[in-house]
Design an enzyme around this catalytic site. Sequence first.
Site, PDB file in Angstrom:
ATOM      1  N   ARG A  54       0.871  -1.302   0.266  1.00 56.27           N
ATOM      2  CA  ARG A  54      -0.168  -0.194   0.094  1.00 56.27           C
ATOM      3  C   ARG A  54       0.772   0.803  -0.357  1.00 56.27           C
ATOM      4  O   ARG A  54       0.389   2.132  -0.009  1.00 56.27           O
ATOM      5  CB  ARG A  54      -1.336  -0.036   1.137  1.00 56.27           C
ATOM      6  CG  ARG A  54      -2.088   1.222   1.617  1.00 56.27           C
ATOM      7  CD  ARG A  54      -3.378   1.076   2.375  1.00 56.27           C
ATOM      8  NE  ARG A  54      -2.964   0.832   3.267  1.00 56.27           N
ATOM      9  CZ  ARG A  54      -2.348   0.979   4.452  1.00 56.27           C
ATOM     10  NH1 ARG A  54      -1.776   2.291   4.533  1.00 56.27           N
ATOM     11  NH2 ARG A  54      -1.951   0.114   5.145  1.00 56.27           N
ATOM     12  N   TYR A 107     -13.761  16.864 -15.788  1.00 54.42           N
ATOM     13  CA  TYR A 107     -14.633  15.588 -15.878  1.00 54.42           C
ATOM     14  C   TYR A 107     -15.542  14.829 -14.723  1.00 54.42           C
ATOM     15  O   TYR A 107     -15.840  15.888 -13.362  1.00 54.42           O
ATOM     16  CB  TYR A 107     -13.868  13.997 -16.035  1.00 54.42           C
ATOM     17  CG  TYR A 107     -13.917  13.114 -15.548  1.00 54.42           C
ATOM     18  CD1 TYR A 107     -15.114  12.016 -16.327  1.00 54.42           C
ATOM     19  CD2 TYR A 107     -13.773  12.493 -14.458  1.00 54.42           C
ATOM     20  CE1 TYR A 107     -15.588  11.138 -15.773  1.00 54.42           C
ATOM     21  CE2 TYR A 107     -14.411  10.706 -13.803  1.00 54.42           C
ATOM     22  CZ  TYR A 107     -14.816  10.614 -14.739  1.00 54.42           C
ATOM     23  OH  TYR A 107     -15.310   9.355 -14.589  1.00 54.42           O
ATOM     24  N   ASP A 179      -5.096  19.066 -15.038  1.00 53.90           N
ATOM     25  CA  ASP A 179      -4.855  17.411 -15.197  1.00 53.90           C
ATOM     26  C   ASP A 179      -4.506  17.196 -16.477  1.00 53.90           C
ATOM     27  O   ASP A 179      -5.299  17.945 -17.502  1.00 53.90           O
ATOM     28  CB  ASP A 179      -6.555  16.937 -15.162  1.00 53.90           C
ATOM     29  CG  ASP A 179      -7.306  15.558 -15.423  1.00 53.90           C
ATOM     30  OD1 ASP A 179      -6.390  14.854 -16.386  1.00 53.90           O
ATOM     31  OD2 ASP A 179      -7.695  14.868 -14.553  1.00 53.90           O
ATOM     32  N   LYS A 204      -6.162   5.961 -19.226  1.00 56.87           N
ATOM     33  CA  LYS A 204      -6.383   6.158 -20.489  1.00 56.87           C
ATOM     34  C   LYS A 204      -5.189   6.498 -21.562  1.00 56.87           C
ATOM     35  O   LYS A 204      -4.991   5.008 -21.229  1.00 56.87           O
ATOM     36  CB  LYS A 204      -7.154   7.974 -20.629  1.00 56.87           C
ATOM     37  CG  LYS A 204      -7.853   8.455 -19.291  1.00 56.87           C
ATOM     38  CD  LYS A 204      -9.173   7.768 -19.665  1.00 56.87           C
ATOM     39  CE  LYS A 204     -10.039   7.461 -19.039  1.00 56.87           C
ATOM     40  NZ  LYS A 204     -10.626   8.372 -17.762  1.00 56.87           N
TER      41      LYS A 204
END
Length: 389
Positions: A54, A107, A179, A204
């Site tokens: 993690r 988004y 972004d 993406k």
Amino acid sequence: MNFQTKAIHAGHKHDKSVGAHATPIYQTSTFVFDNCEQGARRFEGIEEGYIYSRLGNPNMTELEEKMTALENGGAAISTGSGMAAISTVLLSQLKAGNHMVAGKALYGCTNSLMTHVLPRFNIETTFVDTTDLGAIEQAINNNTKVIYIETPANPTMQVTDIKAVSKIARKYGAVLVADNTFMTPYLQKPLDLGADIVVHSATKYICGHGDVVAGIIVSSKETIMDMKFPYFKDFGGNTSPFDAWLLVRGLKTLPARVDIHCKNAKVVVDYLLNHPAISDVYYPGLKEHPQHDIAKKQATDFGAMIAFELKGGIEAGKTLMNNVKMIALAVSLGCVDSLIQHPASMTHSPVSREDRLKAGITDGLVRISVGIEHVEDIISDLGQALAKI
Ligand code: LCS
């Protein structure tokens, strides 16, 4: 090294244990300490080394080092999704009472995080048209700590001047978060243009093959370390080792893929512009695009995302989307495959209709992510579906 070479080699170390050329997948949750003292040193941060996946894993490290090199940053954090990257950034940069200025067109889930989630922690956002520098400055108050932009914006394709906004951020002591999902570092490097933090939906173009959900944060070493401990560590939004491995593999072909994406997109834009069923095409590569000059100045090409409107409105759009055969009717973007979707009812459905319309996300807008199939096949599929209108 040039970008193409860094995309392949940065972050890569040959595995010394058996001499494997490709990086093994370190599919492990935890790491063995030699003794108690070593475990304690690792937890104290005075000895480098892995503890628990993690917090970090060799596959995450390779991805982070590669993305750091590609974005010209100081360090990176790889996350389990783009939204994990964005929420980690915002919750580490902001606290109760702080304010943020963000783009109107973002988004849908990014907008939803700012509209529905952060206000519960007393963090308010003012949404403005970030192509209007005066509007940004006007929205800033004494508590503004973050300016958040997406450029080009999903799905309107509006372009924000990163350098100009970074100057405003500096002037008011705010952090500029950009972004860079639509452009990728191959086409645009926001940190070089003055942004403080870059986020990506690595789902993406970074992945490229539509088989991973992941995210990336890139910034200075200091900012990343402050973000990693405690925020990233305690939120728990890490990338899985296998996903990080796939992303590293995907990045090696990023420049080659994006070159074809961009080339194909220009042909598709031309086709759409000349098609009698289409009324408007939104693509920063068009001279008529209101921020074409900024796009040209701050990026080396215009990407492969196109938004357009049909003369027949949403009904014509639905006919098109329901009749494509090769192109997939699906959200997401940046895959080798072409994808088509309807922002108002899909990606941007978390945004109220009123806010959507204010941001230019009309009911009739259709978005296409142009893939790297042969462009004749993309056009032929669009053509047969448009002929049904
Ligand atoms: N930023 C941008 C610009 C995005 O387009 C997306 C997802 C995200 C962040 C969030 O990344 P995720 O958590 O999904 O990895 N955009 C999507 C889209 O346009 N269609 O489906 C997802």
